[in-house]
Write a protein that holds these residues in place. Structure first.
Motif, PDB file in Angstrom:
ATOM      1  N   VAL A  51       0.825  -1.359   0.120  1.00 48.02           N
ATOM      2  CA  VAL A  51      -0.164   0.461   0.191  1.00 48.02           C
ATOM      3  C   VAL A  51       0.647   1.205   0.130  1.00 48.02           C
ATOM      4  O   VAL A  51       2.073   1.441   0.831  1.00 48.02           O
ATOM      5  N   GLU A  52       1.027   2.290  -1.248  1.00 49.72           N
ATOM      6  CA  GLU A  52       1.692   2.936  -0.810  1.00 49.72           C
ATOM      7  C   GLU A  52       0.936   4.666  -1.184  1.00 49.72           C
ATOM      8  O   GLU A  52      -0.236   4.526  -1.850  1.00 49.72           O
ATOM      9  N   ALA A  53       0.675   5.122  -0.001  1.00 51.09           N
ATOM     10  CA  ALA A  53      -0.605   6.047   0.790  1.00 51.09           C
ATOM     11  C   ALA A  53       0.181   6.887   0.034  1.00 51.09           C
ATOM     12  O   ALA A  53       1.235   7.788   0.013  1.00 51.09           O
ATOM     13  N   GLY A  54      -0.658   8.058  -0.874  1.00 49.17           N
ATOM     14  CA  GLY A  54       0.059   9.334  -1.057  1.00 49.17           C
ATOM     15  C   GLY A  54       0.342  10.485   0.183  1.00 49.17           C
ATOM     16  O   GLY A  54       1.360  11.482   0.111  1.00 49.17           O
ATOM     17  N   THR A  55      -0.264  10.578   1.344  1.00 48.72           N
ATOM     18  CA  THR A  55      -0.296  11.642   2.298  1.00 48.72           C
ATOM     19  C   THR A  55       0.137  10.920   3.807  1.00 48.72           C
ATOM     20  O   THR A  55      -0.640   9.833   4.040  1.00 48.72           O
ATOM     21  N   PRO A  56       0.464  11.651   4.869  1.00 46.38           N
ATOM     22  CA  PRO A  56      -0.277  10.910   6.253  1.00 46.38           C
ATOM     23  C   PRO A  56      -1.129  10.119   6.728  1.00 46.38           C
ATOM     24  O   PRO A  56      -0.937   9.411   7.338  1.00 46.38           O
TER      25      PRO A  56
ATOM     26  N   GLN B 106      12.204   9.012  20.558  1.00 45.82           N
ATOM     27  CA  GLN B 106      12.029   8.063  22.204  1.00 45.82           C
ATOM     28  C   GLN B 106      11.345   8.478  22.963  1.00 45.82           C
ATOM     29  O   GLN B 106      10.263   8.007  23.474  1.00 45.82           O
ATOM     30  N   GLN B 107      12.049  10.230  23.190  1.00 49.03           N
ATOM     31  CA  GLN B 107      11.098  10.598  24.645  1.00 49.03           C
ATOM     32  C   GLN B 107       9.709  10.931  24.115  1.00 49.03           C
ATOM     33  O   GLN B 107       9.065  11.676  24.815  1.00 49.03           O
ATOM     34  N   GLN B 108       9.002  10.824  22.797  1.00 48.22           N
ATOM     35  CA  GLN B 108       7.501  11.061  23.096  1.00 48.22           C
ATOM     36  C   GLN B 108       6.408  10.373  23.106  1.00 48.22           C
ATOM     37  O   GLN B 108       7.134   8.877  23.610  1.00 48.22           O
ATOM     38  N   SER B 109       5.656  10.952  23.618  1.00 48.25           N
ATOM     39  CA  SER B 109       5.267   9.750  24.579  1.00 48.25           C
ATOM     40  C   SER B 109       4.095   9.274  22.992  1.00 48.25           C
ATOM     41  O   SER B 109       3.532   9.546  22.433  1.00 48.25           O
ATOM     42  N   SER B 110       3.990   7.456  23.835  1.00 43.75           N
ATOM     43  CA  SER B 110       2.799   5.990  23.312  1.00 43.75           C
ATOM     44  C   SER B 110       2.325   5.557  23.683  1.00 43.75           C
ATOM     45  O   SER B 110       2.764   5.364  24.920  1.00 43.75           O
TER      46      SER B 110
ATOM     47  N   GLN C  68       1.421  10.879  15.266  1.00 45.79           N
ATOM     48  CA  GLN C  68       0.946  11.936  16.243  1.00 45.79           C
ATOM     49  C   GLN C  68       0.338  11.084  17.733  1.00 45.79           C
ATOM     50  O   GLN C  68       0.293   9.969  17.363  1.00 45.79           O
ATOM     51  N   PRO C  69       1.068  11.646  18.872  1.00 45.84           N
ATOM     52  CA  PRO C  69       0.526  10.291  20.328  1.00 45.84           C
ATOM     53  C   PRO C  69      -1.185   9.647  20.091  1.00 45.84           C
ATOM     54  O   PRO C  69      -1.283   9.209  20.161  1.00 45.84           O
TER      55      PRO C  69
ATOM     56  N   ARG D 192      -2.915   6.280  19.966  1.00 49.24           N
ATOM     57  CA  ARG D 192      -3.605   5.478  20.377  1.00 49.24           C
ATOM     58  C   ARG D 192      -4.872   5.068  20.194  1.00 49.24           C
ATOM     59  O   ARG D 192      -5.248   3.566  20.437  1.00 49.24           O
ATOM     60  N   ARG D 193      -5.440   6.131  18.893  1.00 48.39           N
ATOM     61  CA  ARG D 193      -6.306   5.465  18.562  1.00 48.39           C
ATOM     62  C   ARG D 193      -6.555   3.667  17.535  1.00 48.39           C
ATOM     63  O   ARG D 193      -7.371   3.092  17.713  1.00 48.39           O
ATOM     64  N   LEU D 194      -5.223   3.498  17.097  1.00 47.84           N
ATOM     65  CA  LEU D 194      -4.781   2.722  16.795  1.00 47.84           C
ATOM     66  C   LEU D 194      -4.808   1.317  17.790  1.00 47.84           C
ATOM     67  O   LEU D 194      -4.889   0.276  17.004  1.00 47.84           O
ATOM     68  N   GLN D 195      -4.672   1.422  18.805  1.00 48.36           N
ATOM     69  CA  GLN D 195      -3.876   0.980  20.110  1.00 48.36           C
ATOM     70  C   GLN D 195      -5.129  -0.102  20.067  1.00 48.36           C
ATOM     71  O   GLN D 195      -5.768  -0.885  20.354  1.00 48.36           O
ATOM     72  N   VAL D 196      -6.173   1.182  20.456  1.00 48.25           N
ATOM     73  CA  VAL D 196      -7.380   0.665  21.063  1.00 48.25           C
ATOM     74  C   VAL D 196      -8.016  -0.292  19.872  1.00 48.25           C
ATOM     75  O   VAL D 196      -8.888  -1.502  20.210  1.00 48.25           O
TER      76      VAL D 196
END
Length: 284
Positions: free
Chosen positions: A141-146, A198-202, A171-172, A176-180
């Motif tokens: 799957v090659e998406a054009g935008t993020p 690494q320092q960003q919340s996830s 973004q965090p 979170r939406r993917l994790q749910v």
């Protein structure tokens, strides 16, 4: 309601603290002490590396969660780390079903695909097939935008297919939406992101930093897991299956670091000594 009926009703007594009933069996195993690894009943997929499985909660890659891999350069180390687990996952689901069909033959379950969302390089099908992943299992799957790449990742998780997504700008709140959504899926889901985040919340319950090691080794550090903090790095031997028979025993091991050559000591030029009878010639 009359005052008399209120007076004769039984008082409501709250349950004592620390004695809350856990009627839902799904909550069993989801609580753990911070000093020990989680023993959740969720299924896990063996990584193919015994040293790594010993440090992962559940003994392998979680199947009801999103796993983050942070690498210094995308598209270089992911396949060597994930190929053994993905190969076993594909082989396990390709087995025929135990219940026969109406015609008396063993029914084969619908094989779920492996989605590659925005890989940094064009997938090399012969190389992936050598890792045990047949081309029929792969969907590029090659998406054009993020935003489109994120939507494709979410749909893949909802469809319960294995997913490898390179989402460097996620973004965090999006993780979170993917994790749910991953809580209701039994397929592995991996997010590849740059090492600098690494320092960003996830919200991903498992985050790993993967770096190249010496020779064919991979250096892996568990940045986040359901359990105590992981100290140090794991050195995993990750030689591709097609390459290993071509290597000698010496080539499988890291090359020894050559000893530095000693710095030569500068030698002073010899002092010129003149003969005792040597005298400058005086011109008349």
């Amino acid at each position: 309601m009359s005052p008399a009926s209120v007076a004769t009703s039984a008082p409501l007594v709250p349950p004592p603290l620390g004695r809350l009933p856990l009627d839902d069996a799904r909550l069993q195993g989801r609580l753990w002490r911070g000093s020990s690894l989680s023993t959740a009943a969720d299924p896990a997929l063996a990584s193919g590396f015994a040293a790594l499985d010993a440090e992962l909660p559940g003994g392998g890659w979680p199947l009801r969660a999103v796993t983050e891999l942070l690498t210094p350069q995308p598209g270089v180390l992911e396949w060597r780390l994930l190929a053994p687990a993905l190969r076993d996952w594909w082989a396990a689901q390709a087995l025929p079903a135990a219940t026969p069909s109406r015609r008396g033959r063993a029914a084969t379950p619908a094989l779920r695909s492996l989605l590659l969302i925005n890989p940094p390089h064009t997938p090399h099908l012969p190389g992936l097939q050598a890792l045990g992943l047949p081309p029929a299992a792969l969907v590029w799957v090659e998406a054009g935008t993020p935003a489109q790449a994120l939507w494709a990742a979410e749909q893949a998780i909802k469809s319960r297919v294995a997913m490898l997504a390179w989402l460097p700008e996620t973004q965090p709140e999006q993780i979170r939406r993917l994790q749910v959504n991953a809580l209701s899926s039994d397929a592995p889901a991996f997010l590849m992101r740059p090492e600098r985040v690494q320092q960003q919340s996830s919200a991903a319950p498992l985050r790993l930093v993967v770096q190249p090691g010496e020779g064919w080794e991979l250096n892996v550090h568990l940045l986040k897991r359901r359990g105590p903090a992981h100290e140090g790095w794991l050195q995993l031997s990750a030689v591709p299956g097609e390459v290993e028979p071509l290597l000698t025993a010496a080539k499988r091991k890291p090359l020894p670091v050559p000893a530095p050559e000693p710095t030569p000591t500068p030698v002073s030029p010899p002092m010129e000594r003149h003969h005792a009878l040597a005298r400058p010639v005086l011109q008349a």
